[in-house]
Design an enzyme around this catalytic site. Structure first.
Site, PDB file in Angstrom:
ATOM      1  N   ILE A 101      42.029  39.445  36.835  1.00 41.96           N
ATOM      2  CA  ILE A 101      41.940  40.519  37.918  1.00 41.96           C
ATOM      3  C   ILE A 101      40.614  40.636  38.609  1.00 41.96           C
ATOM      4  O   ILE A 101      40.253  41.492  39.514  1.00 41.96           O
ATOM      5  CB  ILE A 101      42.462  41.977  37.519  1.00 41.96           C
ATOM      6  CG1 ILE A 101      41.339  42.212  36.376  1.00 41.96           C
ATOM      7  CG2 ILE A 101      44.026  42.001  37.127  1.00 41.96           C
ATOM      8  CD1 ILE A 101      41.946  43.724  35.843  1.00 41.96           C
ATOM      9  N   ASP A 102      39.634  39.773  38.215  1.00 47.66           N
ATOM     10  CA  ASP A 102      38.398  40.071  38.348  1.00 47.66           C
ATOM     11  C   ASP A 102      37.835  39.149  39.766  1.00 47.66           C
ATOM     12  O   ASP A 102      36.632  39.479  40.090  1.00 47.66           O
ATOM     13  CB  ASP A 102      37.390  39.466  37.341  1.00 47.66           C
ATOM     14  CG  ASP A 102      37.598  38.098  36.955  1.00 47.66           C
ATOM     15  OD1 ASP A 102      38.003  37.203  37.764  1.00 47.66           O
ATOM     16  OD2 ASP A 102      37.422  37.760  35.765  1.00 47.66           O
ATOM     17  N   HIS A 119      48.525  39.048  37.589  1.00 49.51           N
ATOM     18  CA  HIS A 119      48.460  40.491  37.250  1.00 49.51           C
ATOM     19  C   HIS A 119      47.760  41.148  38.240  1.00 49.51           C
ATOM     20  O   HIS A 119      47.054  42.338  37.922  1.00 49.51           O
ATOM     21  CB  HIS A 119      47.800  40.402  35.725  1.00 49.51           C
ATOM     22  CG  HIS A 119      48.711  40.035  34.688  1.00 49.51           C
ATOM     23  ND1 HIS A 119      48.232  39.831  33.429  1.00 49.51           N
ATOM     24  CD2 HIS A 119      50.197  39.742  34.556  1.00 49.51           C
ATOM     25  CE1 HIS A 119      49.253  39.342  32.626  1.00 49.51           C
ATOM     26  NE2 HIS A 119      50.408  39.447  33.303  1.00 49.51           N
ATOM     27  N   CYS A 130      54.365  52.223  49.428  1.00 45.70           N
ATOM     28  CA  CYS A 130      54.419  51.337  50.568  1.00 45.70           C
ATOM     29  C   CYS A 130      53.374  50.077  50.399  1.00 45.70           C
ATOM     30  O   CYS A 130      53.723  49.345  51.612  1.00 45.70           O
ATOM     31  CB  CYS A 130      54.145  52.155  52.016  1.00 45.70           C
ATOM     32  SG  CYS A 130      52.441  52.617  52.128  1.00 45.70           S
ATOM     33  N   CYS A 155      52.370  57.651  52.985  1.00 45.87           N
ATOM     34  CA  CYS A 155      53.527  58.096  52.474  1.00 45.87           C
ATOM     35  C   CYS A 155      53.405  58.797  51.243  1.00 45.87           C
ATOM     36  O   CYS A 155      54.439  59.274  50.717  1.00 45.87           O
ATOM     37  CB  CYS A 155      54.336  56.735  51.897  1.00 45.87           C
ATOM     38  SG  CYS A 155      53.544  55.969  50.545  1.00 45.87           S
ATOM     39  N   ILE A 236      34.312  28.409  25.929  1.00 43.27           N
ATOM     40  CA  ILE A 236      34.551  27.820  27.290  1.00 43.27           C
ATOM     41  C   ILE A 236      33.456  27.220  28.053  1.00 43.27           C
ATOM     42  O   ILE A 236      33.622  26.188  28.846  1.00 43.27           O
ATOM     43  CB  ILE A 236      35.477  28.896  28.128  1.00 43.27           C
ATOM     44  CG1 ILE A 236      36.894  29.057  27.194  1.00 43.27           C
ATOM     45  CG2 ILE A 236      35.885  28.313  29.497  1.00 43.27           C
ATOM     46  CD1 ILE A 236      37.420  30.475  27.512  1.00 43.27           C
TER      47      ILE A 236
END
Ligand code: OAD
Ligand code: ZN
Length: 246
Positions: A101-102, A119, A130, A155, A236
């Site tokens: 989500i970064d 995500h 809305c 809303c 990684i």
């Protein structure tokens, strides 16, 4: 070694789909969820129905997000992000599927349309009713003014980071695109995910079942190591560093 085998598989593949989890961003200073020190070892997740029904949960959720702001604001793409962006620029990677989500894949050079965010994204907010988008700075200013999380000016429904919480519906369009990508690649790279959260964790298996080779890069064992063609149980950044182009 693993890196050499990976290099051969990348060279032979014509359509590579990376699928990333929080482990690709730990070298950028963003903690993952389930390693020692991970977010879910410190805080219990706030489920979607709690966020909707409890003002306290909503305020707590925003306080946690504001506390993370310096971390997200300072984060820059790491070697993993840059290596994948190089393969994308070279035309080997059509698009990327991420649980993250970064926003770091976009920052590394992927066009926003080519990042399938399962995500959501934590760098902005949305009304859960809305869908109206809001800047985090607007949310923070309202929170500081009133001492509580703001509601939508359109809303009146709650405003939440544009992420998917446990118990919240998956984004349909992103699920559809991830399915197409997984079904039509010849090499699928699962990078930095414990592969325990579903339905996201279904994509490596789907790719494998549709004929792709599956590589898992993660420094801890995962649930799907036994079906992978290659498992690289290593850092990684070190593993993908050699694939960073110019
Ligand atoms: P996890 O925290 O479950 O898994 C991250 C994995 O990355 C762990 O197995 C680590 O060992 C590994 N890892 C961390 N740093 C690494 C490094 N430098 N090199 C190699 N491996 C490393 O995170 P995710 O699988 O992404 O969803 O979590 C999946 C979902 O659970 C998230 O998208 C989030 C969370 O709840 C929602 O919030 C809906
Ligand atoms: Zn609204």
């Amino acid at each position: 070694s693993g890196v050499e085998a990976l290099g051969n598989m990348i060279a032979e593949a014509s359509s590579i789909v990376p699928f990333t989890g929080a482990g690709i961003s730990t070298e950028c200073g963003i903690p993952d969820f389930r390693s020692p020190g991970g977010l879910w070892t410190r805080n219990r997740p706030i489920a979607f129905d709690e966020f909707v029904s409890s003002l306290d949960a909503r305020d707590e959720s925003w306080r946690r997000r504001f506390a993370m702001e310096p971390t997200f604001a300072a984060a820059r793409p790491g070697r993993g992000h840059r290596a994948l962006a190089s393969l994308y620029k070279a035309g080997k990677v059509p698009a990327i599927i991420t649980q993250n989500i970064d926003n770091l894949h976009q920052m590394s050079g992927f066009k926003p349309d080519d990042v399938v965010e399962l995500h959501g994204n934590t760098t902005y907010a949305r009304c859960i009713g809305c869908g109206q988008a809001y800047d985090l700075a607007w949310v923070k200013a309202r929170f500081e003014e009133t001492g509580s999380a703001p509601d939508c000016t359109v809303c009146d429904d709650p405003v939440k980071t544009a992420t998917i919480s446990f118990g919240q519906a998956m984004p349909e369009d992103q699920m559809r695109r991830a399915t197409e990508l997984a079904q039509h690649c010849d090499l699928f790279l699962a990078i930095g995910s414990s592969l325990v959260v579903w339905p996201a964790a279904g994509f490596p298996l789907m790719a494998k079942n549709c004929g792709a080779k599956l590589v898992i890069i993660n420094n801890e064992p995962t649930e799907q190591d036994d079906v992978a063609d290659l498992v690289i149980r290593h850092d990684i950044g070190e593993t993908l560093g050699p694939f960073v182009g110019n």
